[in-house]
Motif scaffolding. Structure first.
Motif, PDB file in Angstrom:
ATOM      1  N   HIS A 174       0.804  -1.218   0.000  1.00  0.00           N
ATOM      2  CA  HIS A 174       0.000   0.000   0.000  1.00  0.00           C
ATOM      3  C   HIS A 174       0.831   1.259   0.000  1.00  0.00           C
ATOM      4  CE1 HIS A 174      -3.834  -1.828   0.033  1.00  0.00           C
ATOM      5  NE2 HIS A 174      -3.532  -2.593   1.102  1.00  0.00           N
ATOM      6  N   ASN A 175       2.044   1.133  -0.424  1.00  0.00           N
ATOM      7  CA  ASN A 175       2.900   2.325  -0.412  1.00  0.00           C
ATOM      8  C   ASN A 175       2.730   3.148  -1.675  1.00  0.00           C
ATOM      9  OD1 ASN A 175       4.009   1.643   2.085  1.00  0.00           O
ATOM     10  ND2 ASN A 175       5.320   0.120   1.069  1.00  0.00           N
ATOM     11  N   ARG A 176       1.506   3.425  -1.974  1.00  0.00           N
ATOM     12  CA  ARG A 176       1.240   4.163  -3.217  1.00  0.00           C
ATOM     13  C   ARG A 176       0.701   5.565  -2.951  1.00  0.00           C
ATOM     14  NH1 ARG A 176      -3.039   2.280  -4.562  1.00  0.00           N
ATOM     15  NH2 ARG A 176      -3.381   0.442  -3.286  1.00  0.00           N
ATOM     16  N   ALA A 177       0.488   5.844  -1.688  1.00  0.00           N
ATOM     17  CA  ALA A 177      -0.136   7.133  -1.365  1.00  0.00           C
ATOM     18  C   ALA A 177       0.673   8.278  -1.940  1.00  0.00           C
ATOM     19  CB  ALA A 177      -0.259   7.294   0.142  1.00  0.00           C
ATOM     20  N   GLY A 178      -0.031   9.257  -2.562  1.00  0.00           N
ATOM     21  CA  GLY A 178       0.639  10.422  -3.130  1.00  0.00           C
ATOM     22  C   GLY A 178       1.133  10.183  -4.524  1.00  0.00           C
ATOM     23  N   GLN A 187      -7.642  13.315  -0.258  1.00  0.00           N
ATOM     24  CA  GLN A 187      -8.485  12.240  -0.777  1.00  0.00           C
ATOM     25  C   GLN A 187      -7.678  10.955  -0.935  1.00  0.00           C
ATOM     26  OE1 GLN A 187     -10.081  13.987  -4.302  1.00  0.00           O
ATOM     27  NE2 GLN A 187     -11.821  14.925  -3.218  1.00  0.00           N
ATOM     28  N   HIS A 188      -6.428  11.128  -1.401  1.00  0.00           N
ATOM     29  CA  HIS A 188      -5.559   9.947  -1.502  1.00  0.00           C
ATOM     30  C   HIS A 188      -5.349   9.333  -0.135  1.00  0.00           C
ATOM     31  CE1 HIS A 188      -4.626   9.747  -5.655  1.00  0.00           C
ATOM     32  NE2 HIS A 188      -4.069  10.957  -5.730  1.00  0.00           N
ATOM     33  N   ALA A 189      -5.130  10.216   0.833  1.00  0.00           N
ATOM     34  CA  ALA A 189      -4.879   9.731   2.192  1.00  0.00           C
ATOM     35  C   ALA A 189      -6.098   8.986   2.719  1.00  0.00           C
ATOM     36  CB  ALA A 189      -4.532  10.909   3.109  1.00  0.00           C
ATOM     37  N   ALA A 190      -7.256   9.545   2.439  1.00  0.00           N
ATOM     38  CA  ALA A 190      -8.489   8.908   2.894  1.00  0.00           C
ATOM     39  C   ALA A 190      -8.645   7.552   2.233  1.00  0.00           C
ATOM     40  CB  ALA A 190      -9.687   9.812   2.548  1.00  0.00           C
ATOM     41  N   LYS A 191      -8.344   7.529   0.934  1.00  0.00           N
ATOM     42  CA  LYS A 191      -8.465   6.289   0.197  1.00  0.00           C
ATOM     43  C   LYS A 191      -7.483   5.240   0.724  1.00  0.00           C
ATOM     44  CE  LYS A 191      -8.636   4.723  -4.562  1.00  0.00           C
ATOM     45  NZ  LYS A 191      -8.488   5.180  -5.960  1.00  0.00           N
ATOM     46  N   LEU A 239      -3.687  11.001   6.846  1.00  0.00           N
ATOM     47  CA  LEU A 239      -4.987  11.634   6.532  1.00  0.00           C
ATOM     48  C   LEU A 239      -5.178  12.901   7.346  1.00  0.00           C
ATOM     49  CD1 LEU A 239      -7.677  11.664   5.096  1.00  0.00           C
ATOM     50  CD2 LEU A 239      -8.587  10.154   6.889  1.00  0.00           C
ATOM     51  N   GLU A 240      -4.793  12.789   8.644  1.00  0.00           N
ATOM     52  CA  GLU A 240      -4.941  13.982   9.482  1.00  0.00           C
ATOM     53  C   GLU A 240      -4.102  15.119   8.946  1.00  0.00           C
ATOM     54  OE1 GLU A 240      -3.979  12.875  13.514  1.00  0.00           O
ATOM     55  OE2 GLU A 240      -5.618  11.402  13.509  1.00  0.00           O
ATOM     56  N   ALA A 241      -2.857  14.793   8.583  1.00  0.00           N
ATOM     57  CA  ALA A 241      -1.952  15.847   8.100  1.00  0.00           C
ATOM     58  C   ALA A 241      -2.489  16.480   6.816  1.00  0.00           C
ATOM     59  CB  ALA A 241      -0.571  15.256   7.845  1.00  0.00           C
ATOM     60  N   THR A 242      -2.915  15.629   5.899  1.00  0.00           N
ATOM     61  CA  THR A 242      -3.386  16.185   4.624  1.00  0.00           C
ATOM     62  C   THR A 242      -4.679  16.965   4.814  1.00  0.00           C
ATOM     63  OG1 THR A 242      -4.458  14.062   4.171  1.00  0.00           O
ATOM     64  CG2 THR A 242      -2.293  14.471   3.147  1.00  0.00           C
ATOM     65  N   THR A 243      -5.491  16.489   5.764  1.00  0.00           N
ATOM     66  CA  THR A 243      -6.724  17.225   6.046  1.00  0.00           C
ATOM     67  C   THR A 243      -6.400  18.616   6.561  1.00  0.00           C
ATOM     68  OG1 THR A 243      -7.856  15.159   6.581  1.00  0.00           O
ATOM     69  CG2 THR A 243      -8.884  17.198   7.339  1.00  0.00           C
ATOM     70  N   ALA A 244      -5.433  18.671   7.475  1.00  0.00           N
ATOM     71  CA  ALA A 244      -5.041  19.972   8.026  1.00  0.00           C
ATOM     72  C   ALA A 244      -4.482  20.855   6.921  1.00  0.00           C
ATOM     73  CB  ALA A 244      -3.989  19.775   9.117  1.00  0.00           C
ATOM     74  N   ALA A 245      -3.660  20.243   6.083  1.00  0.00           N
ATOM     75  CA  ALA A 245      -3.067  21.026   4.979  1.00  0.00           C
ATOM     76  C   ALA A 245      -4.166  21.563   4.064  1.00  0.00           C
ATOM     77  CB  ALA A 245      -2.105  20.149   4.182  1.00  0.00           C
TER      78      ALA A 245
END
Lengths: 234, 660
Positions: free
Chosen positions: A3-7, B346-350, B419-425
C-alpha cells in the motif's frame, strides 16, 4: 502488504488481494442464485448454497462497485428513463460526496469491457473454502465461469456484515448495484456500460477514465430542470 | 314711408340698433352695393301696342305666306278662334319678345312658319320695338329699338337715327337675345335680381323670367299663387316686389348678404380652430423633444469631478487593475494549492480505507484455515495443517511461514496520521484561498469604483456632444417660445360688427316691411275677396294673404282652406283677383308697381262652369276698363266672348280659320 502508493499515481493493481476477496465474496453472495438439479447432484458441490454465473457478469458488477461515478451515471440514466426519484437520490448522494474520488479503483478496458485480474482474490476465497469456481466448456475454450458460494462462505459473509464495519460501505453498495442490475445477464450489463462513450472509447488495455465531472454536470442540469419545471427538491 | 326723412334716418336707425357709428353702417352697405336710401320703386307699366307676325304657313289650314298685324286694346283684348288656330301662339310670341324665351306651349311647327315677329310696346314709359328675324324657328337677327313714340316705331325694323329711332340691343341668336332681353328689362323695369341664399354659402339669382311669371298667369292646377316658380320663396318675393312693400328688395338682399357672411364667418372660425389644434399638436411635439434633449444633456453633464485630474484617476485605475491582477494570481495559486491539498487528502483517505479494509480482510482470512488448494482444488489434509501450526510451514505450499513483518496497526496508524496531516493542509490551503478570494473581491470593487469615476470624469471630455445637446435644447426652447400656446381665436371684430350691422338692418327693414304690410294686406284681402266673388269663386267670406304669398280662404260656413286646395278654375280666378287687387290697392296707396299687364290663356278650359266663365269675362272687361290694367285673353268660345265682352275688345277669326 502493498500500500505504499499514497501520493503517487496508482500503478499496478490498485487494490489488495484481500480487499478484492472481501468485495467479490459480498458480490457473489448477493448475486447468487439456486443451483440447478444436475448441480445439486455433483458431489463436489455438496456444500454449495448458491451460484453466480459468468465471469462477465462478475466483472461488470464489480466495475460499478469500483467506479461510483459510472454507477451514479447509470442511476441518472435510470432516473431519466423511469422518473423514479429514488434513483436520482442515490445518484445525488454519490455525486455530492467524494466517493468518486475516494472510492474509485479504476479497471482496464478489455475484450469484453472492464476487466480486473481476479484470480488471486478468488484463490483466497477458494483456499479458505468459501467458494468453488468451475469452468464450463471444452478444454480449448472456456465458455463460462460459475462461482459457487459454499455454506462456509455465507457464514463468513454474515460475519463480515455483523462484525466488520470497515466493509459496511461494500455491503450497502453491493445492494444498490444488484438492484440496478436487476435480472440482466452479464452481456446485457456489458452493453449498458458500452453506451457510455468514455468507456467504449478507451483503448484496449488502458485504464477507463473517470466521468465524475460529467455525471456531476448531468445532476446539476437535472436539478435545474426540476427547479424550473417544478417537482421535488433533490 | 317713402318720405325722404325716413330713408335718411335708416342708416342712423341701423347704427343705433347695431351699436356702431353711422360710418360703419355706410361702409358695410357700400361694400355690398346695398342701398341705404330706399327710394320708392318707379311705376313700371307694361303696355302692348301691336304684334305683327309674318312668314309662310304650311299644312292644311290656309297654307301660304301671311303678314298679320294684331293691335291690342288699352284694356281687355280677347283673341277668339277655334282651337289650334293661333290664339295661344299670340301670347307665347308676346312672351318670347318680352321675356326673351318662349314657353313650352309654343309649338315648334308654328315657330318654323315665322320669318318676322314684331312687337311694339311701352316698357315703363319707354316706347320699344322688338324686331325678331327667324329662320328654322330660331332667331338669326334681333334688335330692340326705341323712338320718340310708339306709333313712330310702327313699320320700322331698323334703326333710323334721323327719326330718333335707336337700337337698345342687337342679338344674332336665340340665346343671345334671351340673355340681353333679361338684362334690358330688369333695368328698364327697375327690378333687382331676386337673390336667395342657398345653404348659407351661395346665392341663387332669379332674373327677369321669374318676374314675368306674375304677368303670364299660370294655368296649371298646382302652380303657385304668384309667378310660376314655387321654390326659394319666390311667390312671396314677387308679391312684395309688385306691392312695393318698403325696402322689400333691399331686405332680401341684406338678408342674403348677412346669411352668406355669417356662413363665411363660421367657416373661418372652424378653420382657425383647426389651425389652433395643429399648433397645439406641434407644441406638444416640440415639448416632447425638448424633454428628451434636456434628458440627454443631463446625462452628458459631468458630476462634481471636474477638480480631479483625469490623469490621476487613470493612474489610480491602472494601479488598481494591476493590484487586481496580482491578487488574482495569488488566488489562483492558492486555489491550485488547495486543489492539490484536497487531492492529497483524498488519496490519504483512500489509503486509509485500503489499509483498514486490507488489514481487516487479512485478519479475516488469516483466521480461516485453508481447506482447498486454489490451484488443484484438492482438500488440504490434516497433516499439512498440523505442520503449519507446529513447524510453521504453509499448509498450501509447504514453505516456511515467516510471519507478518509488518504490524497492521502501525500501518493503519500511519495512514490515519497521513490523513490527518493532509486534512489539516487542505484546511489551511482552503483558508488561504478564501483570503485570497476576499482580497480579489475587495480590489475588484475598488477598481470598479475607480473606473466608474474615470468614466464620469471622462464625460467632461464629451464636451462637443454636450454642446450639441445644449444647442438642441436651446433651439427647441426657441422654437417653443415662438410657437406660442394657441389662444382662444379672437373674434374677428370687423366681421362681427358687419354681421351685427346686417342683422340690425335686416331686423329694421323687416319690421318696417311688416308694419306697412299689415295695413296694406287688410285692404288687399278685402279687395281679393270682393273681386274673387265677382269672378264667381263660390261662397267666399274672406281671404287672407301673407307676405309669403300664402292665401288662406274662408268659405262661408266651413273651415279655412288654402289656395293650394282649390280647383284649377278657382285658382285661376283667385290669381286674377290677386293681381288686380295688387294693382288697385297699390295705386290707392301710391305703391303700385305691378306692370298692369296680364296674359290669360283659355281660362274656360280650367274646369270652369260656363256661368263662372261669363262672370269672369264680364268682370275682367269691367276691371280692365277702369284699372289701367291691360289683359290679353284667349278663348275658343265665340259665344262666351261675344256675350260678355265689348265688341272692340274682341279679335275674332272666322270659325276654323287661323287668327293670323
Amino acid at each position: 502488504m502493498d500500500h505504499n502508493r499514497a501520493g503517487a499515481e496508482p500503478e499496478g493493481p490498485p487494490t489488495s488481494r484481500e480487499q478484492d476477496a472481501v468485495r467479490l465474496l459480498l458480490l457473489i453472495d448477493g448475486a447468487c442464485e439456486p443451483l440447478s438439479v444436475p448441480e445439486l447432484a455433483e458431489p463436489v458441490l455438496q456444500q454449495a448454497v448458491g451460484v453466480m454465473r459468468t465471469q462477465v457478469k462478475l466483472q461488470k458488477l464489480d466495475f460499478w462497485l469500483r467506479n461510483p461515478d459510472f454507477l451514479a451515471n447509470e442511476l441518472l440514466n435510470g432516473y431519466e428513463a423511469t422518473g423514479e426519484g429514488e434513483l436520482l437520490e442515490h445518484a445525488a448522494a454519490i455525486l455530492d460526496s467524494e466517493e468518486p474520488e475516494v472510492r474509485r479503483y479504476p479497471m482496464l478496458r478489455h475484450h469484453f469491457g472492464a476487466y480486473g485480474w481476479l484470480d488471486d482474490a478468488l484463490s483466497v476465497l477458494r483456499s479458505a473454502g468459501l467458494i468453488i469456481r468451475q469452468r464450463r466448456g471444452t478444454i480449448d475454450r472456456v465458455r463460462q465461469h460459475d462461482y459457487y458460494l459454499l455454506q462456509h462462505g455465507r457464514q463468513v459473509v454474515q460475519e463480515i456484515i455483523r462484525e466488520a464495519p470497515a466493509f459496511a460501505y461494500y455491503v450497502d453498495r453491493v445492494g444498490l448495484v444488484l438492484a440496478l442490475a436487476g435480472d440482466r445477464r452479464g452481456s446485457e450489463l456489458k452493453d449498458m456500460q458500452y453506451r457510455i462513450p468514455e468507456y467504449a472509447e478507451t483503448p484496449r488495455g488502458q485504464e477507463i477514465r473517470s466521468i465524475s465531472a460529467k455525471a456531476r454536470g448531468r445532476l446539476a442540469a437535472l436539478r435545474q430542470e426540476l427547479a424550473t419545471h417544478g417537482g421535488g427538491q433533490v | 314711408m317713402s318720405a325722404p326723412q325716413a330713408e335718411v334716418a335708416l342708416e342712423d336707425r341701423i347704427a343705433k340698433k347695431a351699436g356702431v357709428p353711422v360710418d360703419d353702417v355706410r361702409d358695410v352697405f357700400a361694400a355690398y352695393g346695398l342701398p341705404l336710401v330706399v327710394t320708392p320703386a318707379r311705376a313700371r307699366p307694361l303696355r302692348l301696342h301691336r304684334l305683327r307676325l309674318a312668314g309662310e304657313r304650311t299644312g292644311d289650314v290656309q297654307p301660304g305666306p301671311f303678314d298679320t298685324p294684331l293691335y291690342f286694346s288699352e284694356g281687355l283684348t280677347a283673341f277668339v278662334a277655334s282651337n289650334f288656330r293661333g290664339k295661344s301662339s299670340v301670347l307665347e310670341l308676346v312672351t318670347w319678345c318680352l321675356r326673351g324665351t318662349w314657353r313650352d306651349a309654343l309649338q315648334t311647327r308654328v315657330r318654323h312658319w315665322l320669318r318676322h315677329v314684331d312687337l311694339d310696346a311701352t316698357v315703363a314709359g319707354t316706347p320699344m320695338a322688338f324686331r325678331l328675324d327667324l329662320e328654322e324657328g330660331e332667331i338669326v337677327s334681333a334688335v330692340v329699338l326705341t323712338g320718340p313714340d310708339i306709333t313712330a316705331l310702327e313699320e320700322v325694323r331698323v334703326p333710323d337715327p334721323r327719326r330718333g329711332i335707336t337700337p337698345l340691343l342687337r342679338a344674332a341668336s336665340t340665346a343671345s337675345y334671351a340673355e340681353q332681353i333679361a338684362g334690358l328689362m330688369l333695368g328698364r323695369m327697375d327690378l333687382q335680381p331676386l337673390l336667395n341664399s342657398r345653404k348659407e354659402t351661395s346665392t341663387t339669382t332669379h332674373g327677369w323670367p321669374a318676374y314675368f311669371g306674375a304677368i303670364y298667369l299660370p294655368t296649371g292646377a298646382d302652380k303657385p299663387l304668384m309667378g310660376d316658380v314655387m321654390t326659394d320663396g319666390l311667390p312671396g318675393r314677387l308679391l312684395q316686389v309688385f306691392l312695393d312693400l318698403p325696402a322689400a328688395a333691399a331686405l332680401t338682399r341684406v338678408k342674403t348678404v348677412r346669411d352668406v357672411r355669417v356662413a363665411g364667418n363660421k367657416a373661418r372660425r372652424k378653420e382657425a380652430e383647426a389651425a389652433a389644434a395643429a399648433r397645439t399638436t406641434e407644441r406638444n411635439r416640440l415639448q416632447d423633444e425638448l424633454g428628451k434633449a434636456q434628458e440627454l444633456l443631463a446625462s452628458l453633464s459631468p458630476i462634481g469631478t471636474s477638480d480631479v485630474s483625469l490623469v490621476d484617476l487613470a493612474h489610480t485605475a491602472m494601479d488598481l487593475a494591476q493590484a487586481v491582477a496580482d491578487a488574482q494570481d495569488v488566488w489562483e495559486e492558492a486555489d491550485r494549492t488547495f486543489r492539490r491539498a484536497r487531492t492529497e487528502r483524498q488519496h490519504a483517505a483512500k489509503l486509509l480505507n485500503d489499509v483498514t479494509e486490507s488489514a481487516t480482510a487479512r485478519l479475516l482470512f488469516h483466521g480461516l484455515n485453508p481447506t482447498s488448494c486454489p490451484r488443484c482444488d484438492q482438500t488440504i489434509d490434516d497433516e499439512r495443517r498440523r505442520e503449519e501450526r507446529q513447524a510453521h510451514t504453509c499448509a498450501v505450499c509447504a514453505r516456511e511461514v515467516v510471519g507478518d513483518d509488518e504490524d497492521p496497526q502501525a500501518v493503519t496508524a500511519e495512514a490515519e496520521t497521513r490523513l490527518e496531516a493532509t486534512t489539516a493542509a487542505e484546511e489551511a490551503a482552503k483558508t488561504e484561498r478564501e483570503q485570497a478570494r476576499t482580497e480579489v473581491r475587495r480590489l475588484t470593487g475598488q477598481l470598479e469604483e475607480a473606473q466608474a469615476e474615470l468614466r464620469r470624469a471622462q464625460s467632461a471630455a464629451d464636451l462637443p456632444a454636450r454642446l450639441a445637446a445644449h444647442e438642441a435644447v436651446l433651439r427647441l426652447e426657441g422654437a417653443l417660445s415662438v410657437l406660442e400656446a394657441p389662444q382662444e381665436t379672437p373674434p374677428d371684430e370687423a366681421e362681427e360688427k358687419a354681421i351685427r350691422i346686417l342683422d340690425a338692418a335686416a331686423s329694421l327693414l323687416d319690421g318696417d316691411s311688416k308694419a306697412t304690410a299689415a295695413k296694406l294686406f287688410e285692404e288687399i284681402n278685402d279687395e281679393i275677396a270682393s273681386l274673387a266673388t265677382g269672378f264667381g269663386v263660390p261662397s267666399l267670406q274672406s281671404v287672407s294673404i301673407d307676405r309669403a304669398a300664402r292665401l288662406k280662404i274662408y268659405p262661408v260656413g266651413s273651415a279655412q282652406e288654402w289656395f293650394q286646395g282649390q280647383t284649377a278654375g278657382a285658382k285661376l280666378r283667385l290669381r286674377v283677383a290677386v293681381a288686380i287687387a295688387l294693382l288697385r290697392i297699390g295705386r290707392r296707396n301710391g305703391v303700385s308697381t305691378h306692370p298692369g299687364l296680364l296674359l290669360i290663356d283659355s281660362p274656360k278650359s280650367e274646369e270652369m262652369q260656363s256661368a263662372d266663365a261669363h262672370k269672369l269675362f264680364r268682370e275682367l272687361a269691367a276691371v280692365a276698363a277702369d284699372s289701367e290694367l291691360q289683359v290679353l285673353l284667349t278663348t275658343a268660345d265665340f259665344d262666351l266672348a261675344n256675350a260678355t265682352l265689348p265688341k272692340d275688345t274682341i279679335r275674332q277669326a272666322a270659325e276654323g280659320a287661323p287668327l293670323w
